[in-house]
Design a protein around this motif. Structure first.
Motif, PDB file in Angstrom:
ATOM      1  N   MET A  46      53.203  19.420  39.260  1.00 41.55           N
ATOM      2  CA  MET A  46      52.106  18.451  39.245  1.00 41.55           C
ATOM      3  C   MET A  46      52.163  17.544  40.478  1.00 41.55           C
ATOM      4  O   MET A  46      53.229  17.065  40.857  1.00 41.55           O
ATOM      5  CB  MET A  46      52.183  17.595  37.983  1.00 41.55           C
ATOM      6  N   GLU A  47      50.994  17.305  41.074  1.00 38.48           N
ATOM      7  CA  GLU A  47      50.919  16.503  42.297  1.00 38.48           C
ATOM      8  C   GLU A  47      51.444  15.093  42.081  1.00 38.48           C
ATOM      9  O   GLU A  47      52.147  14.539  42.927  1.00 38.48           O
ATOM     10  CB  GLU A  47      49.466  16.458  42.771  1.00 38.48           C
ATOM     11  N   ILE A  48      51.116  14.505  40.927  1.00 36.12           N
ATOM     12  CA  ILE A  48      51.516  13.120  40.689  1.00 36.12           C
ATOM     13  C   ILE A  48      53.039  12.982  40.626  1.00 36.12           C
ATOM     14  O   ILE A  48      53.609  12.006  41.137  1.00 36.12           O
ATOM     15  CB  ILE A  48      50.851  12.571  39.404  1.00 36.12           C
ATOM     16  N   LEU A  49      53.733  13.951  40.021  1.00 38.56           N
ATOM     17  CA  LEU A  49      55.187  13.882  39.927  1.00 38.56           C
ATOM     18  C   LEU A  49      55.827  14.098  41.288  1.00 38.56           C
ATOM     19  O   LEU A  49      56.809  13.426  41.643  1.00 38.56           O
ATOM     20  CB  LEU A  49      55.697  14.917  38.924  1.00 38.56           C
ATOM     21  N   LYS A  50      55.268  15.016  42.062  1.00 36.38           N
ATOM     22  CA  LYS A  50      55.768  15.251  43.425  1.00 36.38           C
ATOM     23  C   LYS A  50      55.584  13.997  44.279  1.00 36.38           C
ATOM     24  O   LYS A  50      56.497  13.580  45.018  1.00 36.38           O
ATOM     25  CB  LYS A  50      55.021  16.433  44.039  1.00 36.38           C
ATOM     26  N   ASN A  51      54.420  13.363  44.167  1.00 33.65           N
ATOM     27  CA  ASN A  51      54.160  12.145  44.936  1.00 33.65           C
ATOM     28  C   ASN A  51      55.075  11.004  44.509  1.00 33.65           C
ATOM     29  O   ASN A  51      55.529  10.205  45.345  1.00 33.65           O
ATOM     30  CB  ASN A  51      52.695  11.723  44.763  1.00 33.65           C
TER      31      ASN A  51
ATOM     32  N   GLU B 121      58.553  11.671  45.989  1.00 33.58           N
ATOM     33  CA  GLU B 121      58.588  11.411  47.439  1.00 33.58           C
ATOM     34  C   GLU B 121      58.549   9.914  47.726  1.00 33.58           C
ATOM     35  O   GLU B 121      59.214   9.438  48.650  1.00 33.58           O
ATOM     36  CB  GLU B 121      57.417  12.114  48.115  1.00 33.58           C
ATOM     37  N   SER B 122      57.790   9.165  46.948  1.00 31.69           N
ATOM     38  CA  SER B 122      57.722   7.716  47.154  1.00 31.69           C
ATOM     39  C   SER B 122      59.069   7.057  46.869  1.00 31.69           C
ATOM     40  O   SER B 122      59.522   6.187  47.630  1.00 31.69           O
ATOM     41  CB  SER B 122      56.639   7.115  46.262  1.00 31.69           C
TER      42      SER B 122
ATOM     43  N   PRO C 250      51.548   1.132  41.829  1.00 31.05           N
ATOM     44  CA  PRO C 250      52.425   0.598  42.878  1.00 31.05           C
ATOM     45  C   PRO C 250      53.560   1.552  43.261  1.00 31.05           C
ATOM     46  O   PRO C 250      53.864   1.715  44.456  1.00 31.05           O
ATOM     47  CB  PRO C 250      52.983  -0.688  42.254  1.00 31.05           C
ATOM     48  N   LEU C 251      54.199   2.177  42.269  1.00 30.96           N
ATOM     49  CA  LEU C 251      55.339   3.044  42.569  1.00 30.96           C
ATOM     50  C   LEU C 251      54.920   4.254  43.401  1.00 30.96           C
ATOM     51  O   LEU C 251      55.707   4.752  44.217  1.00 30.96           O
ATOM     52  CB  LEU C 251      56.016   3.499  41.277  1.00 30.96           C
ATOM     53  N   LEU C 252      53.710   4.733  43.219  1.00 31.14           N
ATOM     54  CA  LEU C 252      53.234   5.874  44.018  1.00 31.14           C
ATOM     55  C   LEU C 252      53.056   5.508  45.482  1.00 31.14           C
ATOM     56  O   LEU C 252      53.052   6.390  46.347  1.00 31.14           O
ATOM     57  CB  LEU C 252      51.912   6.388  43.454  1.00 31.14           C
TER      58      LEU C 252
END
Length: 503
Positions: free
Chosen positions: A1-6, A9-10, A202-204
């Motif tokens: 999932m893109e959100i978990l990858k992002n 990385e953040s 914010p965390l993203l």
């Protein structure tokens, strides 16, 4: 999932930056990542892969937030359990989700009978790394429980696909763009879905989350954080600025870039006053029920001119690009521009359906084919209409539209006319049983007792007789639930108690 990858990385990219300020202590992204690794190791060691819903005791600490992200990275859903709620209610929630395991950072565990409680405090260090597991987009990310008419709470599960779509949508709509230098307010209980955007957004982006201490009065704690840390992003329910209103002359926060509202009616009158406190901020009135993943549309407040409203309630604007709105009448037929009906929502953020509640699911979902594709719509219970510009105006709740002497009454209309005579005063109009099987209207006023005859005289000039309140109550403050919304059940009981005493 893109959100978990992002998210991974953040956390890695911003390891030296502050991720949280909790009860006066800063925690870096590096510390957050280390705690996530420790808790993920605990989950992998103790929780079978078949377990999909895990309870999380919602303490205000790093371990709780790290526990949520750990579960996401393991492809599991968190079920927030507030320790101030009755244990019977929390057990009902855990039973509905068949949650056998609970993450708990408390020094003495909150629940033990019948559950496997995993303590997330003082865990051994573990260098697992941040990479999430490969997660099916249809897996659940969290479950928020709302009150049910039967007395049994309804569980609304949100999938990773829903959450991924939401995260993309807030970046792509209404010019909301966070940066690593932002300082963001998190004022919500983790059992309320607006908490998700308050820490996740914010965390993203590598920004810092400032949580409101549970040890003080919430609105005073917000003012304290605003003044001491020059917050730049505020996500709040509108009721909070009603509490802050007496202090508006003392509040000047030029650091604020965004002031976002959702979870209640934002009135144009108080929004204009609040605008003076945050001269450099964009004010966004977001809209969306829990079932459509936090919010799914919104309206950008015009700081320098007129704003669209209905009975002074600001417009809820347009849906996000990934969302579809439809307004239907009592027969389920779509209505035209300018016609009021029930707002229904379809799109990528729409949840799959309530847990173990097929009867309710049949009531709230229907499918319509549009442009050759079937769209599954959710009936929100919100009464709205669309104007000529495609903006949606909020009229009220279908369940707040009551019948008095056989006439249909929208309570928000009465509130609007009361507020025209009591500028700057918070009021609520509510329906009250009269003891003979009928309903009468009550007017609750936040403030000292005053002569209401001028108000009643005004209402008689603008409203029919059946819409004039007959019961009145003055309160120092309105009762609010943990989500900072007016608790109508408690307020109704206060009217009943007051009436009994006067009789």
């Amino acid at each position: 999932m893109e959100i978990l990858k992002n998210l991974q990385e953040s956390i890695e990219e911003h390891s030296l930056r502050n991720a949280f300020l909790i009860n006066g202590t800063y925690y870096t992204y590096g510390q957050l990542g280390a705690k996530i690794s420790e808790i993920r190791n605990l989950i992998q060691d103790r929780v079978p892969s078949s377990e999909k819903f895990i309870g999380v005791v919602t303490n205000d600490d790093l371990e709780t937030y790290a526990g949520i992200i750990s579960l996401w990275f393991e492809g599991k859903a968190y079920v927030p359990i507030n320790p101030i709620y009755p244990k019977a209610r929390n057990k009902e929630i855990l039973e509905q989700t068949e949650s056998a395991y609970i993450l708990d950072s408390s020094t003495s565990q909150y629940l033990d009978d019948g559950f496997q409680v995993l303590s997330t405090g003082n865990l051994p260090k573990h260098g697992m790394g941040m990479r999430p597991k490969t997660v099916d987009p249809e897996n659940f990310a969290y479950v928020i429980f709302t009150s049910g008419s039967t007395g049994i709470p309804k569980g609304a599960p949100i999938t990773f696909k829903n959450l991924d779509s939401f995260a993309a949508a807030i970046d792509d709509n209404l010019s909301f763009a966070l940066s690593p230098s932002d300082r963001c307010l998190q004022m919500f209980e983790l059992t309320f879905d607006m908490s998700v955007v308050s820490f996740l957004a914010p965390l993203l982006k590598g920004a810092c989350v400032y949580t409101v201490s549970k040890n003080g009065i919430k609105y005073f704690e917000i003012v304290k954080l605003l003044s001491e840390y020059q917050l730049t992003v505020l996500i709040m329910v509108p009721s909070i600025i009603h509490y802050l209103r007496p202090y508006f002359k003392e509040i000047l926060s030029p650091s604020v870039r965004y002031s976002c509202f959702a979870g209640g009616k934002l009135y144009g009158e108080i929004a204009k006053e609040w605008n003076k406190c945050i001269p450099n901020a964009q004010i966004i009135n977001y809209y969306g029920p829990t079932e459509t993943t936090i919010y799914c549309g919104g309206y950008l407040f015009n700081k320098d001119g007129d704003n669209k409203h209905e009975n002074d309630v600001l417009s809820i604007g347009k849906p996000f690009d990934n969302t579809f709105y439809m307004i239907i009448d009592e027969n389920g037929e779509e209505v035209g521009v300018g016609k009021t009906g029930e707002l229904c929502i379809a799109g990528e953020q729409l949840f799959p359906g309530y847990i173990k509640n097929e009867e309710k699911n049949k009531q709230v979902f229907f499918t319509v084919e549009q442009e050759g594709f079937p769209h599954r719509f959710y009936k929100t219970g919100d009464l709205c209409y669309k104007d000529d510009d495609g903006d949606y105006m909020y009229v009220g709740r279908a369940d707040f539209q009551v019948k008095i002497r056989g006439f249909r009454v929208e309570l928000g209309e009465i509130e609007y006319h009361v507020k025209t005579k009591l500028a700057g005063v918070d009021v609520v109009v509510i329906d009250i049983p009269d003891g003979m099987g009928n309903l009468e209207l009550g007017l609750a006023i936040c403030g000292n007792k005053i002569d209401l005859e001028p108000v009643i005289a005004h209402l008689r000039q603008v409203l029919p007789p059946y819409m004039i309140p007959t019961q009145f109550l003055f309160l120092d403050q309105f009762p609010h639930n943990v989500n900072d919304k007016v608790d109508m059940k408690v307020l109704r009981a206060q009217f009943t108690d007051s009436k009994t005493k006067h009789n």
